[in-house]
Design an enzyme around this catalytic site. Structure first.
Site, PDB file in Angstrom:
ATOM      1  N   ASP A   8      68.485 156.546  -8.475  1.00 33.59           N
ATOM      2  CA  ASP A   8      68.093 154.620  -9.227  1.00 33.59           C
ATOM      3  C   ASP A   8      67.126 154.930 -10.538  1.00 33.59           C
ATOM      4  OD1 ASP A   8      66.644 152.215  -8.584  1.00 33.59           O
ATOM      5  OD2 ASP A   8      66.955 152.068  -6.862  1.00 33.59           O
ATOM      6  N   HIS A   9      68.028 153.733 -11.185  1.00 31.91           N
ATOM      7  CA  HIS A   9      66.934 154.269 -12.589  1.00 31.91           C
ATOM      8  C   HIS A   9      65.508 153.687 -12.495  1.00 31.91           C
ATOM      9  CE1 HIS A   9      68.187 149.763 -13.303  1.00 31.91           C
ATOM     10  NE2 HIS A   9      67.785 150.336 -14.502  1.00 31.91           N
TER      11      HIS A   9
ATOM     12  N   HIS B 128      67.256 149.034  -5.950  1.00 34.58           N
ATOM     13  CA  HIS B 128      65.598 149.118  -7.206  1.00 34.58           C
ATOM     14  C   HIS B 128      64.872 148.244  -6.363  1.00 34.58           C
ATOM     15  CE1 HIS B 128      68.770 150.197  -9.567  1.00 34.58           C
ATOM     16  NE2 HIS B 128      69.349 149.331 -10.060  1.00 34.58           N
TER      17      HIS B 128
HETATM   18  C1  BG6 Z   1      71.087 147.483 -12.610  1.00 39.20           C
HETATM   19  C2  BG6 Z   1      71.756 145.968 -12.388  1.00 39.20           C
HETATM   20  O1  BG6 Z   1      70.845 148.045 -11.269  1.00 39.20           O
HETATM   21  O2  BG6 Z   1      69.560 147.118 -12.948  1.00 39.20           O
HETATM   22  C3  BG6 Z   1      71.993 145.227 -13.392  1.00 39.20           C
HETATM   23  O3  BG6 Z   1      73.122 146.732 -12.026  1.00 39.20           O
HETATM   24  C4  BG6 Z   1      70.652 144.650 -13.361  1.00 39.20           C
HETATM   25  O4  BG6 Z   1      72.905 143.688 -12.999  1.00 39.20           O
HETATM   26  C5  BG6 Z   1      70.006 146.170 -14.288  1.00 39.20           C
HETATM   27  O5  BG6 Z   1      70.615 144.164 -14.158  1.00 39.20           O
HETATM   28  C6  BG6 Z   1      68.185 146.022 -14.141  1.00 39.20           C
HETATM   29  O6  BG6 Z   1      67.946 147.290 -15.165  1.00 39.20           O
HETATM   30  P1  BG6 Z   1      66.577 146.846 -16.019  1.00 39.20           P
HETATM   31  O7  BG6 Z   1      66.418 148.576 -16.884  1.00 39.20           O
HETATM   32  O8  BG6 Z   1      67.243 146.189 -16.759  1.00 39.20           O
HETATM   33  O9  BG6 Z   1      65.939 146.660 -15.373  1.00 39.20           O
END
Ligand code: BG6
Length: 491
Positions: free
Chosen positions: A178-179, A241
């Site tokens: 989960d980044h 997230h």
């Molecule tokens: C991803 C989603 O996991 O996270 C995207 O699939 C979203 O829809 C993105 O735009 C948001 O990530 P960050 O790091 O740009 O906040």
């Protein structure tokens, strides 16, 4: 090499879906940055795999282009660039056919004792078939596998997917990314809570009035509309997230940062979420879909136009009033909201403390605002603590609300690494603290599934909102009914 960097052991990383979007935008640039900082051992190898026929040289040219597109020219220097590209090679293979797999097996075997890591940057329906072939070709024995969301579209599909992967790789070698957990400020949340004695005694329902978690995006779905329309904001952002952020705010202090110690505590939070289903869905959730509007000073199309369709019930916005049924948090609402094409790109967590129990100042001094701790995840990462102080100057006491404001960019003049830089190397280190365990993913679906079902059952389309605003007015009503208000941009 900078002394603060923890070196990693030699590895051979195979990226499936190597010519895809995730690889191009995130993985290749992240690996380059770590390499340029001297953190990747000399011997480490990166093998790209996809169905497309390509030579090693063509894959290197592809990776070079990805770096040029995503990294400022000043940071793309020799000899780092040459060293990085020299690590790359390519094998064409299909998850559903034999050609290419023996070649891949030979290359991984030639890497000797290096740690084999398989990053599945592919569509999830390929996770099972790829794992099976990794098993069949003897690649899974010591290997670690990395998968990304969406892990299922509901509980039963997530269980099925976890089982497919689990048949080949034991849980301690499965890394579910989960980044958000790799973001610098998300890590800081743990530092803030557990490296300071100040907050923890106040971190409960006796002192905290409510929590807000906002992950707002200014962009629309653009070229991802095809995938997005099958998911929607609940599956795309909340199930993973947003709930992970909630877990980090709400969990009990773990005994250590050991992976299972942290994940056990997060799991307890997910299991304590008060169920939302048919009977309370309308009071506790709002879903929306953007219409044409304006963003960054220009006109932007609505969701349906981007999708190229006249009809879709997919939500691009969700607000939820979540509650935790445990002693620490009973009675403290966690307001979550996320959406595409909102007024600005901002992700933050607001901890709203309770009002002072009594004002000694009388009425003339202005209202006493409650303290707030704002943890800003992006952009302009930082922490603000809002306090009441006396307005300077003579003439008696007047009170004013001001922030102790720390922007990390100003305080620490270092590049903020992308989440993937940390996460990929954590896989090599064998550190699962920032990865989701199977039971966490499934517990999150257990809470999300009945909400999705209730929405389907209600047969109400998502509420429209104009692109460039803060979402449907019903989401404002959701929080204002409780006498509270959404706080934007660190306010
Ligand atoms: C991803 C989603 O996991 O996270 C995207 O699939 C979203 O829809 C993105 O735009 C948001 O990530 P960050 O790091 O740009 O906040």
């Amino acid at each position: 090499m900078t002394s603060r960097l923890i070196p990693v052991p030699p590895f051979v990383l195979t990226v499936f879906g190597a010519t895809g979007d995730l690889s191009r935008r995130k993985l290749i640039p992240a690996l380059f940055h770590r390499d340029a900082d001297g953190q990747i051992p000399e011997e480490a190898l990166i093998i790209g795999v996809s169905r497309r026929a390509m030579t090693d040289a063509e894959f290197r040219a592809f990776a070079h282009q990805a770096l040029t597109d995503h990294i400022p020219a000043a940071e793309l220097k020799e000899p780092e660039l040459e060293r990085f590209l020299g690590r790359l090679s390519y094998v064409a293979a299909d998850a559903d056919a034999e050609p290419g797999w023996s070649e891949l097996a030979t290359r991984v075997a030639n890497a000797g004792d290096m740690i084999p890591v398989y990053y599945l940057a592919t569509a999830p329906h390929l996770f099972g078939p790829i794992c099976e072939r990794l098993g069949k070709y003897g690649l899974a024995e010591k290997g670690r596998v990395v998968i990304e969301k969406p892990i299922g579209k509901d509980l039963s599909s997530a269980v099925a997917l976890n089982e497919q992967v689990g048949r080949i790789f034991p849980e301690e070698r499965v890394y579910r990314i989960d980044h958000y957990l790799g973001k610098e400020t998300v890590q800081n949340l743990m530092a803030l809570r557990f490296a300071n004695a100040l907050f923890e005694p106040l971190w409960n329902n006796a002192h905290i009035d409510h929590v807000q978690i906002t992950v707002a995006e200014a962009l629309g779905v653009e070229e991802r509309a095809g995938y997005y329309d099958t998911a929607g904001a609940m599956r795309d952002m909340v199930q993973n997230h947003m709930l992970q952020l909630l877990c980090l705010v709400a969990m009990e202090p773990p005994a250590s940062l050991d992976a299972d110690a942290v994940r056990d505590e997060k799991l307890k939070v997910l299991r304590a979420l008060k169920p939302i289903a048919d009977h309370n869905m309308a009071q506790l959730t709002v879903r929306g879909q953007y219409r044409a509007g304006a963003s960054a000073g220009g006109a932007v199309p609505g969701y349906l136009e981007e999708l190229g369709s006249t009809r879709s019930e997919t939500e691009t916005f969700v607000a939820v009033k979540a509650e935790l049924e445990n002693w620490r948090w009973a009675g403290v609402p966690f307001y979550l909201r996320t959406g595409k094409r909102l007024a600005s790109r901002v992700s933050e967590i607001v901890i709203g403390f309770r009002h002072v129990p009594h004002s000694v100042f009388g009425d003339a001094v202005g209202a006493i605002e409650p303290n707030r701790l704002v943890i800003r995840l992006q952009p302009d990462e930082g922490v603000k603590l809002w306090l009441m102080i006396k307005d300077p100057g003579p003439g008696g006491i007047r009170l004013t609300h001001v922030p102790l404001d720390m922007s990390f960019a100003k305080a620490f003049k270092v590049r903020n690494p992308d989440a993937y830089e940390r996460l990929i190397l954590d896989v090599v280190r064998g550190n699962q603290t920032l990865f989701m365990r199977r039971d966490e993913v499934e517990a999150a679906w257990k809470w999300v599934d009945p909400i999705l079902q209730a929405w389907r059952g209600a047969k109400e389309p998502p509420r429209p909102y104009t692109a460039g605003t803060w979402g449907p007015s019903a989401s404002i009503a959701l929080i204002e009914r409780d006498g509270r208000t959404w706080l934007e941009d660190g306010a």
